[in-house]
Design a protein around this motif. Sequence first.
Motif, PDB file in Angstrom:
ATOM      1  N   ASP A 191      10.077 -21.540  38.243  1.00 60.86           N
ATOM      2  CA  ASP A 191       9.310 -20.292  38.236  1.00 60.86           C
ATOM      3  C   ASP A 191      10.225 -19.093  38.009  1.00 60.86           C
ATOM      4  N   ALA A 192      11.444 -19.151  38.574  1.00 60.09           N
ATOM      5  CA  ALA A 192      12.395 -18.055  38.376  1.00 60.09           C
ATOM      6  C   ALA A 192      12.851 -17.982  36.922  1.00 60.09           C
ATOM      7  N   ALA A 193      13.077 -19.143  36.293  1.00 59.99           N
ATOM      8  CA  ALA A 193      13.455 -19.147  34.878  1.00 59.99           C
ATOM      9  C   ALA A 193      12.330 -18.590  34.020  1.00 59.99           C
ATOM     10  N   ALA A 194      11.100 -18.987  34.332  1.00 59.08           N
ATOM     11  CA  ALA A 194       9.945 -18.452  33.603  1.00 59.08           C
ATOM     12  C   ALA A 194       9.832 -16.947  33.798  1.00 59.08           C
ATOM     13  N   ALA A 195      10.046 -16.496  35.023  1.00 63.01           N
ATOM     14  CA  ALA A 195       9.986 -15.053  35.296  1.00 63.01           C
ATOM     15  C   ALA A 195      11.080 -14.315  34.534  1.00 63.01           C
ATOM     16  N   GLY A 196      12.244 -14.951  34.396  1.00 68.60           N
ATOM     17  CA  GLY A 196      13.321 -14.351  33.620  1.00 68.60           C
ATOM     18  C   GLY A 196      12.935 -14.194  32.160  1.00 68.60           C
ATOM     19  N   LEU A 197      12.313 -15.220  31.596  1.00 71.37           N
ATOM     20  CA  LEU A 197      11.847 -15.129  30.216  1.00 71.37           C
ATOM     21  C   LEU A 197      10.799 -14.018  30.068  1.00 71.37           C
ATOM     22  N   VAL A 198       9.876 -13.956  31.017  1.00 73.42           N
ATOM     23  CA  VAL A 198       8.839 -12.914  30.987  1.00 73.42           C
ATOM     24  C   VAL A 198       9.472 -11.527  31.040  1.00 73.42           C
ATOM     25  N   SER A 199      10.456 -11.352  31.911  1.00 72.98           N
ATOM     26  CA  SER A 199      11.116 -10.047  32.041  1.00 72.98           C
ATOM     27  C   SER A 199      11.814  -9.640  30.752  1.00 72.98           C
ATOM     28  N   ILE A 200      12.419 -10.616  30.070  1.00 75.06           N
ATOM     29  CA  ILE A 200      13.078 -10.314  28.793  1.00 75.06           C
ATOM     30  C   ILE A 200      12.038  -9.889  27.756  1.00 75.06           C
ATOM     31  N   VAL A 201      10.927 -10.625  27.682  1.00 72.02           N
ATOM     32  CA  VAL A 201       9.867 -10.271  26.733  1.00 72.02           C
ATOM     33  C   VAL A 201       9.351  -8.864  27.022  1.00 72.02           C
ATOM     34  N   GLU A 202       9.156  -8.544  28.283  1.00 66.48           N
ATOM     35  CA  GLU A 202       8.667  -7.211  28.640  1.00 66.48           C
ATOM     36  C   GLU A 202       9.673  -6.131  28.252  1.00 66.48           C
ATOM     37  N   ALA A 203      10.960  -6.419  28.439  1.00 66.64           N
ATOM     38  CA  ALA A 203      11.992  -5.453  28.061  1.00 66.64           C
ATOM     39  C   ALA A 203      12.036  -5.256  26.546  1.00 66.64           C
ATOM     40  N   ILE A 204      11.852  -6.347  25.813  1.00 71.20           N
ATOM     41  CA  ILE A 204      11.793  -6.244  24.343  1.00 71.20           C
ATOM     42  C   ILE A 204      10.608  -5.386  23.935  1.00 71.20           C
ATOM     43  N   ARG A 205       9.453  -5.649  24.551  1.00 71.73           N
ATOM     44  CA  ARG A 205       8.236  -4.931  24.182  1.00 71.73           C
ATOM     45  C   ARG A 205       8.363  -3.433  24.459  1.00 71.73           C
ATOM     46  N   GLU A 206       9.082  -3.068  25.501  1.00 70.03           N
ATOM     47  CA  GLU A 206       9.287  -1.643  25.794  1.00 70.03           C
ATOM     48  C   GLU A 206      10.085  -0.951  24.695  1.00 70.03           C
ATOM     49  N   ARG A 207      10.976  -1.697  24.057  1.00 70.18           N
ATOM     50  CA  ARG A 207      11.864  -1.103  23.055  1.00 70.18           C
ATOM     51  C   ARG A 207      11.351  -1.273  21.637  1.00 70.18           C
ATOM     52  N   ALA A 208      10.593  -2.300  21.393  1.00 76.00           N
ATOM     53  CA  ALA A 208      10.098  -2.582  20.038  1.00 76.00           C
ATOM     54  C   ALA A 208       8.628  -2.989  20.156  1.00 76.00           C
ATOM     55  N   ARG A 209       7.760  -2.000  20.193  1.00 74.65           N
ATOM     56  CA  ARG A 209       6.361  -2.245  20.548  1.00 74.65           C
ATOM     57  C   ARG A 209       5.605  -3.109  19.545  1.00 74.65           C
ATOM     58  N   SER A 210       6.033  -3.089  18.293  1.00 71.34           N
ATOM     59  CA  SER A 210       5.294  -3.843  17.280  1.00 71.34           C
ATOM     60  C   SER A 210       6.004  -5.127  16.844  1.00 71.34           C
ATOM     61  N   ALA A 211       7.113  -5.456  17.470  1.00 72.27           N
ATOM     62  CA  ALA A 211       7.871  -6.640  17.051  1.00 72.27           C
ATOM     63  C   ALA A 211       7.134  -7.934  17.390  1.00 72.27           C
ATOM     64  N   ARG A 212       7.310  -8.924  16.547  1.00 74.73           N
ATOM     65  CA  ARG A 212       6.846 -10.265  16.882  1.00 74.73           C
ATOM     66  C   ARG A 212       7.938 -10.938  17.705  1.00 74.73           C
ATOM     67  N   ILE A 213       7.573 -11.459  18.860  1.00 74.30           N
ATOM     68  CA  ILE A 213       8.532 -12.083  19.758  1.00 74.30           C
ATOM     69  C   ILE A 213       8.272 -13.583  19.773  1.00 74.30           C
ATOM     70  N   LEU A 214       9.270 -14.349  19.342  1.00 73.15           N
ATOM     71  CA  LEU A 214       9.130 -15.798  19.239  1.00 73.15           C
ATOM     72  C   LEU A 214       9.967 -16.480  20.309  1.00 73.15           C
TER      73      LEU A 214
END
Length: 260
Positions: A132-155
Amino acid sequence: MVALGSSFAAGAGITPIIDRKANRSAGNYPHLVAASIGAKLTDVTVSGATTKTILREPQRLGLRRLPPQMQSFAPDADVVTLTAGGNDLRYLGTLVSVAYGSWLEARPATRVLGRRLRAAAVASPPTQREVDAAAAGLVSIVEAIRERARSARILLVNYLTVVGPATAPSRAAPFTADELASFRRIADQLKQAFVIAESATDAELVDVAAISETHGLGSQDPWVQGFAPRSAREAALFHPTPAGMRAVASAVVDHFHSRP
């Protein structure tokens, strides 16, 4: 395009290595994908990275420290790939430790040492809390990406299969049946972390674990390096080979074009 991640993205051991500190290859899947889709690439992948060192913590490499990968994030990114979480669950470290333990155990002078190393490596498998912590880490990274690049496709690009359903004890996979079963469980936990992250975000999962099930150790066409002397290696132990990287790149490009 920005590439974030650990050794399965960096291309550990695949020549040519373009950043020795990061053990990053010009033949990794981010470079192959960028060339295929005509993207300018910012590749900050680092072998040994965890979700924490991608997001906010410096990564120690011997006496050196590398800044968190997100510090080098290009805010104008159109496409971002992310492969991480394996080191959070000690996946590759466990494989390598058990393999070397097996190698030492086969020699009379180091038999006891090898047996101890082997036992210690599998003594504390990942818990659900760690998954669950690893999943939360991935989620946090995606959220940080989205804050900086709102229209990017995240794979979210998960990990190639190392121990497949048909993998058996061999020179390339010097493990017992019980150890192989343990590695399959960790791989399943890692896949679970990616599924959780996909369901909690707007990121898209590229499930290379699924397409590589018949390309694990001991298969006719393995996409990962088995246990082998250094002179015989195409890649770091239990990491994607050049063929594996090409397969991952192909899957990412196919996914990219299938969802415009």
